[in-house]
Design an enzyme around this catalytic site. Structure first.
Site, PDB file in Angstrom:
ATOM      1  CG  HIS A  57      -1.886   1.153   1.229  1.00 47.72           C
ATOM      2  ND1 HIS A  57      -3.256   0.973   1.215  1.00 47.72           N
ATOM      3  CD2 HIS A  57      -1.695   2.503   1.244  1.00 47.72           C
ATOM      4  CE1 HIS A  57      -3.855   2.152   1.226  1.00 47.72           C
ATOM      5  NE2 HIS A  57      -2.923   3.096   1.247  1.00 47.72           N
ATOM      6  CG  HIS A  59      -1.402   6.860  -1.755  1.00 49.51           C
ATOM      7  ND1 HIS A  59      -2.729   6.946  -2.093  1.00 49.51           N
ATOM      8  CD2 HIS A  59      -1.356   6.251  -0.545  1.00 49.51           C
ATOM      9  CE1 HIS A  59      -3.451   6.408  -1.110  1.00 49.51           C
ATOM     10  NE2 HIS A  59      -2.641   5.983  -0.174  1.00 49.51           N
ATOM     11  CD  GLN A 152      -7.809  11.082  -1.368  1.00 50.85           C
ATOM     12  OE1 GLN A 152      -6.624  10.787  -1.488  1.00 50.85           O
ATOM     13  NE2 GLN A 152      -8.500  10.819  -0.267  1.00 50.85           N
ATOM     14  CD  GLU A 213      -6.913   6.490   5.794  1.00 51.82           C
ATOM     15  OE1 GLU A 213      -7.457   6.691   4.698  1.00 51.82           O
ATOM     16  OE2 GLU A 213      -5.709   6.724   6.007  1.00 51.82           O
ATOM     17  CG  ASP A 309      -0.112   4.764   3.120  1.00 47.63           C
ATOM     18  OD1 ASP A 309      -0.076   5.279   1.986  1.00 47.63           O
ATOM     19  OD2 ASP A 309      -1.141   4.752   3.817  1.00 47.63           O
TER      20      ASP A 309
HETATM   21 ZN   LIG Z   1      -2.962   5.198   1.802  1.00 45.26          ZN
END
Ligand SMILES: [Zn+2]
Length: 422
Positions: A57, A59, A152, A213, A309
């Site tokens: 995971h 981005h 998003q 989250e 992340d």
């Molecule tokens: Zn993330």
């Protein structure tokens, strides 16, 4: 004669050092005490050998943007999304590719050869998605990169994202995403998941949902993800990232949920670096850390992997890409300090990550598999978590693609003792 032989490597829980022989097709030919020579012979120094680390995971579109246009002073997800909303207006293909490639190179030096990246698709031109799909091809000879099309701004809150998600899958994204807890209502969150699942089925792709989250104990989308995974039969092709709200669920609800999640066969990814910094921002004291129940999920037989992340983003201003840093944080926050537990933490950044990415068939150190592995100056899982050493060698498909002659610093005791005597 073999192409490459690396001598004297320590396999976990094996007291005897072994050699690995690699053919010119980039596959492992033999493991053991090997008498035949290699065209190239390399000393392994008794280092620990592991299959490559798996980042399940990250981005890559947001990496290395922290501070532009401004820093996230509240540290919350909400301010992070706001700042990213401003920054992403200025994205260009070369901006995305330059930053992402720099991070991928760092990850390789840390022994990461399999990466799953989310890419925000809330942009009409899909600039970041197209750039990362190109980069995926460029790095494919030595690193496998999976792309998750990540809306998003939501799929219902931002209706245009439904078409963009479909376009992203058409262009070649590996997985469909959703962010149900960020939609306006519970009902819209469920609807967004139904859209995500039906598109993944239509294009035969995996699913990776941003799920719960938040520190809101009422955020209960993991049960919907698990139920849809069961109903559609997509099961272990489905992953839920974060699941932070689980830190706040009541025990009776948890007892029911954990059985459903196990039966659904989905994967859970926890990102302890980012979550420990970002969750709990609305609490006074005692302050929660919003980490999903890593140990309890694992003990229930659910596949949990750990993601590193963000690296220098509006959401998290630190990070290196070293999976052992994330493992270190996970071991502390999940309180996994026993011998078997520490081994399991390392599994969560190797084998379990490979299950999340659905790449197990090509993963692992066995004769006949691609010769992709890392060697590290460490004896066991405790050393890895404590020291977070650099890899001495990173081998990808039979080629050493990163070397580091770093050793733990040695203190010169003679000099110290002479000084004391003076
Ligand atoms: Zn993330």
């Amino acid at each position: 004669m073999y192409d490459l032989v690396i001598r004297n490597l320590k396999f976990p829980s094996d007291p005897h050092l072994k050699d690995i022989a690699i053919g010119d097709d980039g596959l492992i030919k033999e493991i053991g005490t090997i008498s035949a020579c290699g065209k190239k012979e390399v000393e392994g120094y008794g280092d620990l050998v592991l299959p490559p680390f798996v980042e399940s995971h990250i981005h890559l579109d947001t990496v290395l943007t922290a501070g532009t246009p401004r820093w996230n002073e509240s540290g919350t997800l909400f301010e992070g999304i706001q700042i990213w909303g401003e920054r992403k207006k200025n994205l260009t293909a070369s901006d995305v590719k330059t930053r992402a490639l720099e991070v991928l190179q760092n990850q390789i030096s840390y022994g990461v050869l399999h990466v799953r990246s989310h890419v925000d698709i809330s942009d009409p031109d899909l600039t970041a998605l197209r750039a990362l799909l190109e980069l995926k091809e460029q790095v494919s000879p030595y690193l496998s990169l999976q792309i998750v099309a990540f809306p998003q701004d939501g799929l219902i809150s931002n209706q245009d994202n439904q078409n963009r998600l479909e376009e992203a899958l058409r262009l070649g994204a590996d997985a469909a995403g959703a962010i149900p807890h960020n939609e306006y209502t519970r009902e819209q969150g469920i609807e967004s998941l139904e859209i995500c699942f039906s598109l993944a089925q239509k294009y035969n792709r995996m699913i990776n949902v941003f799920c719960d989250e938040t520190d809101d104990a009422q955020s209960r989308f993991l049960e919907v993800v698990a139920m849809l995974a069961l109903e559609t039969g997509l099961k272990n092709k489905v992953t839920a990232s974060h699941a932070n709200a689980m830190a706040h669920y009541s025990e009776p609800y948890m007892a029911r949920l954990i059985g459903l999640v196990r039966d659904s066969d989905i994967n859970i990814v926890s990102c302890p670096l980012v979550s420990s910094a970002m969750q709990g921002r609305f609490d006074s004291w005692p302050k929660g850390r919003g980490i999903t129940r890593i140990k309890e999920l694992w003990k229930a037989g659910i596949n949990v992997s750990i993601g590193h992340d963000d690296i220098l983003t509006p959401f998290y201003p630190f990070g290196t890409g070293n999976m052992l840093q994330a493992a270190h944080m996970a071991a502390h926050l999940a309180q996994m300090t026993g011998k078997h537990e520490a081994e399991e933490i390392i599994n969560m950044i190797t084998h379990r990550g490979a299950i999340t990415l659905q790449i197990e068939a090509q993963y692992g150190i066995d004769a006949g598999k691609p010769a992709s592995f890392v060697t590290l100056p460490a004896r066991d899982s405790f050393d890895l978590i404590r020291h977070q050493p650099m890899c001495r060698y990173v081998v990808s498909r039979g080629k050493i693609i990163s070397e580091n002659e770093y050793h733990l610093p040695r203190v010169n005791m003679d000099v110290l003792l002479k000084r004391q005597r003076r």
